[in-house]
Enzyme design. Structure first.
Site, PDB file in Angstrom:
ATOM      1  N   ASP A 145      -8.277 -19.395  28.648  1.00 22.06           N
ATOM      2  CA  ASP A 145      -7.114 -20.269  28.848  1.00 22.06           C
ATOM      3  C   ASP A 145      -6.212 -20.164  27.625  1.00 22.06           C
ATOM      4  O   ASP A 145      -6.197 -21.032  26.747  1.00 22.06           O
ATOM      5  CB  ASP A 145      -7.563 -21.705  29.087  1.00 22.06           C
ATOM      6  CG  ASP A 145      -6.442 -22.574  29.633  1.00 22.06           C
ATOM      7  OD1 ASP A 145      -5.371 -22.031  29.949  1.00 22.06           O
ATOM      8  OD2 ASP A 145      -6.648 -23.785  29.763  1.00 22.06           O
ATOM      9  N   ASN A 223     -11.855 -30.005  31.832  1.00 20.03           N
ATOM     10  CA  ASN A 223     -11.524 -31.101  30.928  1.00 20.03           C
ATOM     11  C   ASN A 223     -10.020 -31.293  30.724  1.00 20.03           C
ATOM     12  O   ASN A 223      -9.594 -32.009  29.818  1.00 20.03           O
ATOM     13  CB  ASN A 223     -12.211 -30.897  29.567  1.00 20.03           C
ATOM     14  CG  ASN A 223     -11.783 -29.611  28.883  1.00 20.03           C
ATOM     15  OD1 ASN A 223     -10.993 -28.836  29.427  1.00 20.03           O
ATOM     16  ND2 ASN A 223     -12.313 -29.359  27.700  1.00 20.03           N
ATOM     17  N   PRO A 365      -8.305 -34.963  20.645  1.00 20.62           N
ATOM     18  CA  PRO A 365      -8.728 -35.974  21.619  1.00 20.62           C
ATOM     19  C   PRO A 365     -10.219 -36.275  21.535  1.00 20.62           C
ATOM     20  O   PRO A 365     -10.998 -35.473  21.005  1.00 20.62           O
ATOM     21  CB  PRO A 365      -8.382 -35.319  22.953  1.00 20.62           C
ATOM     22  CG  PRO A 365      -8.563 -33.858  22.680  1.00 20.62           C
ATOM     23  CD  PRO A 365      -8.107 -33.644  21.264  1.00 20.62           C
ATOM     24  N   SER A 367     -12.617 -38.544  24.363  1.00 18.77           N
ATOM     25  CA  SER A 367     -13.036 -38.400  25.760  1.00 18.77           C
ATOM     26  C   SER A 367     -12.233 -39.400  26.565  1.00 18.77           C
ATOM     27  O   SER A 367     -11.329 -40.061  26.029  1.00 18.77           O
ATOM     28  CB  SER A 367     -14.535 -38.669  25.914  1.00 18.77           C
ATOM     29  OG  SER A 367     -14.819 -40.049  25.711  1.00 18.77           O
ATOM     30  N   MET A 368     -12.552 -39.560  27.851  1.00 18.84           N
ATOM     31  CA  MET A 368     -11.781 -40.485  28.671  1.00 18.84           C
ATOM     32  C   MET A 368     -11.952 -41.950  28.255  1.00 18.84           C
ATOM     33  O   MET A 368     -11.157 -42.801  28.653  1.00 18.84           O
ATOM     34  CB  MET A 368     -12.142 -40.314  30.156  1.00 18.84           C
ATOM     35  CG  MET A 368     -13.580 -40.600  30.487  1.00 18.84           C
ATOM     36  SD  MET A 368     -13.942 -40.416  32.262  1.00 18.84           S
ATOM     37  CE  MET A 368     -13.861 -38.656  32.504  1.00 18.84           C
ATOM     38  N   HIS A 389     -10.876 -29.188  17.810  1.00 16.78           N
ATOM     39  CA  HIS A 389      -9.870 -29.393  18.864  1.00 16.78           C
ATOM     40  C   HIS A 389     -10.228 -30.570  19.747  1.00 16.78           C
ATOM     41  O   HIS A 389      -9.520 -30.871  20.702  1.00 16.78           O
ATOM     42  CB  HIS A 389      -9.699 -28.131  19.710  1.00 16.78           C
ATOM     43  CG  HIS A 389     -10.684 -27.936  20.819  1.00 16.78           C
ATOM     44  ND1 HIS A 389     -12.048 -28.045  20.630  1.00 16.78           N
ATOM     45  CD2 HIS A 389     -10.505 -27.618  22.131  1.00 16.78           C
ATOM     46  CE1 HIS A 389     -12.655 -27.801  21.792  1.00 16.78           C
ATOM     47  NE2 HIS A 389     -11.749 -27.544  22.712  1.00 16.78           N
ATOM     48  N   ALA A 391     -13.777 -33.645  20.564  1.00 17.67           N
ATOM     49  CA  ALA A 391     -15.121 -34.094  20.205  1.00 17.67           C
ATOM     50  C   ALA A 391     -16.136 -32.979  20.397  1.00 17.67           C
ATOM     51  O   ALA A 391     -17.102 -32.875  19.637  1.00 17.67           O
ATOM     52  CB  ALA A 391     -15.504 -35.306  21.061  1.00 17.67           C
TER      53      ALA A 391
END
Length: 468
Positions: A145, A223, A365, A367-368, A389, A391
């Protein structure tokens, strides 16, 4: 008169072997023989295939001929021992990631490296691996990606309205995003990135333009996310005073465009650069070669495309909720940069790692349900000016699916007052490392400027495997 358009299948049907020659042949024919009919073009290509020596001195066809008469590559040995490299958060990095990094540090083109605290095993270079090479780019060291990216927009809408008008923000988030492999945005959008001349100059990219246009402003699976949340700014920054704001955070990359570029040039690299089996996915392309330059240009285009996707998503959603942009911070990972370290220009691959040069801003970032961090790089030489980049995963997707239940996830989301749209158990917060521990392990790499707390999270409806 219609311009010539060839496919790899056309060349394989007349006997062309798999490898760099197909891409070169398509590019040469479509650029310099574009007014030939397909039948005549294929007949000419067949003549070159049968008698490459006869064409090797010709200006254009000689480029094809030289690919056909190149001798079989000899396996390149790697060094017996790895170069030393810094590891951050070693106590929670799996052995597989360390082993992969050790192998990467044994490549003859390697100059330096580092392993970030969110590191975990991937393919070739570990996720969270930073590798600096000499005049060589490793397609799989960048990853599938290409240009996967974080983008955070801070809006002028008062933060309390996120909870008060949650139904509106949720509705617009659903209406303004599309997730998943192969998904497209309709109607198609216009963007300067789609006018890049490389789409006409490189054969592979020419055939990917339609896909890129169709998928512009969409997000992938796994993710990848787009989410509304609350932003706490700890110090004056970009004209903002310390305080709480409403923010929009997104994470995704270059979609099918980047995946096709990665697959094509990784295959080329493995054919050109024969390596021992344990490092076969670390095959590189020399930047002095046509293939190396093609990949470099295509990689940078994919990065620009990923950025455009985020900007289109943010533009649409900010307009939908009636907001104005106050500040923005964004950054790539899964990319390679030309940088100077210790007085030498190197190619720095950050596969799942954030640029953290002196004063460089970024988003890391969690997590949610865990906060993300707005950071300022400290320019630490030992990390090659890099940081984590995110957790980082601590368990595989399959293990996460087996370890958590929908009831447990719902309970956790409720406890953090987070609304989830889509997603899956493979993305459950427990599948990730503790972001607080990860950040504590890299205090030498970044300073924290602010935090982002997710509140309304949108992900793909079924998470597929990713490497980012």
């Amino acid at each position: 008169m219609a311009k010539l358009k060839l496919r790899g299948k056309d060349l394989r049907n007349i006997g062309y072997p798999e490898g760099p020659v197909i891409s070169v042949a398509i590019t040469v024919m479509e650029q310099h023989y574009k007014h030939h009919k397909q039948e005549a073009a294929l007949e000419l290509l067949q003549q070159v295939l049968q008698h490459p020596e006869a064409y090797k001195e010709e200006e254009h066809l000689g480029r094809i001929a030289e690919k056909l008469i190149v001798e079989e590559p000899i396996e390149i040995p790697i060094n017996a021992t790895p170069l030393p490299y810094s590891v951050y958060g070693r106590e929670f990095i799996d052995e597989g990631a360390v082993r992969q990094m050790d192998y990467a540090m044994r490549l003859p083109v390697t100059a330096a490296g580092a392993l970030m605290p969110d590191a975990h095993q991937g393919y070739g270079l570990p996720i969270g691996g930073v590798l600096a090479t000499k005049n060589a780019v490793i397609p799989y060291g960048v990853g599938v990606d290409i240009g996967c990216r974080m983008c955070l927009s801070i809006l002028d809408i008062p933060a309390p309205l996120l909870e008060k008008n949650a139904s509106v923000f949720k509705r617009e988030l659903i209406a303004g995003t599309v997730f998943g492999a192969g998904e497209e945005w309709k109607p198609r959008l216009e963007d300067a990135v789609l006018e890049n001349p490389l789409f006409d100059e490189i054969g592979l990219l020419k055939h990917l333009h339609n896909k890129a246009a169709a998928q512009l402003s969409t997000s992938g699976s796994g993710n990848h996310f787009v989410e509304w949340g609350l932003v706490d700014i700890a110090e004056p920054w970009q004209g903002l005073e310390p305080g709480r704001y409403l923010g929009l955070l997104s994470h995704s990359g270059s979609r099918g465009l980047g995946a096709q570029i990665a697959g094509h040039y990784t295959k080329l690299a493995r054919e050109i650069c024969q390596l021992p089996r344990e490092v076969q996915y670390l095959a590189w392309l020399d930047l002095d070669t046509e293939e190396g330059q093609e990949y470099w240009q295509a990689m940078n285009l994919a990065g620009d495309y990923a950025s455009a996707c985020h900007h289109q998503i943010h533009k649409r959603l900010i307009k939908a909720v009636g907001g104005q942009l106050l500040a923005r911070v964004e950054n790539h990972h899964n990319f390679a940069w030309k940088e100077v370290h210790n007085g030498e220009e190197l190619i720095v691959h950050r596969k799942g790692a954030t640029p953290a040069g002196k004063g460089v801003m970024g988003v890391i970032p969690g997590s949610m349900t865990a906060p993300g961090y707005i950071v300022r790089g400290r320019g630490e030489a030992a990390s090659l000016h890099s940081a984590s980049h995110g957790a980082g995963r601590q368990m595989s997707r399959s293990k996460a699916t087996q370890s958590f239940t929908g009831h447990e996830l719902a309970k956790l989301l409720a406890a953090h007052k987070v609304k989830l749209i889509g997603g899956g158990l493979d993305e459950a917060p427990g599948a990730y490392k503790d972001i607080e521990e990860v950040m504590a392990a890299q205090t030498a790499l970044v300073d924290v400027v602010g935090k982002f707390y997710p509140k309304i999270v949108r992900m793909a409806d079924g998470s597929g495997p990713r490497e980012d």
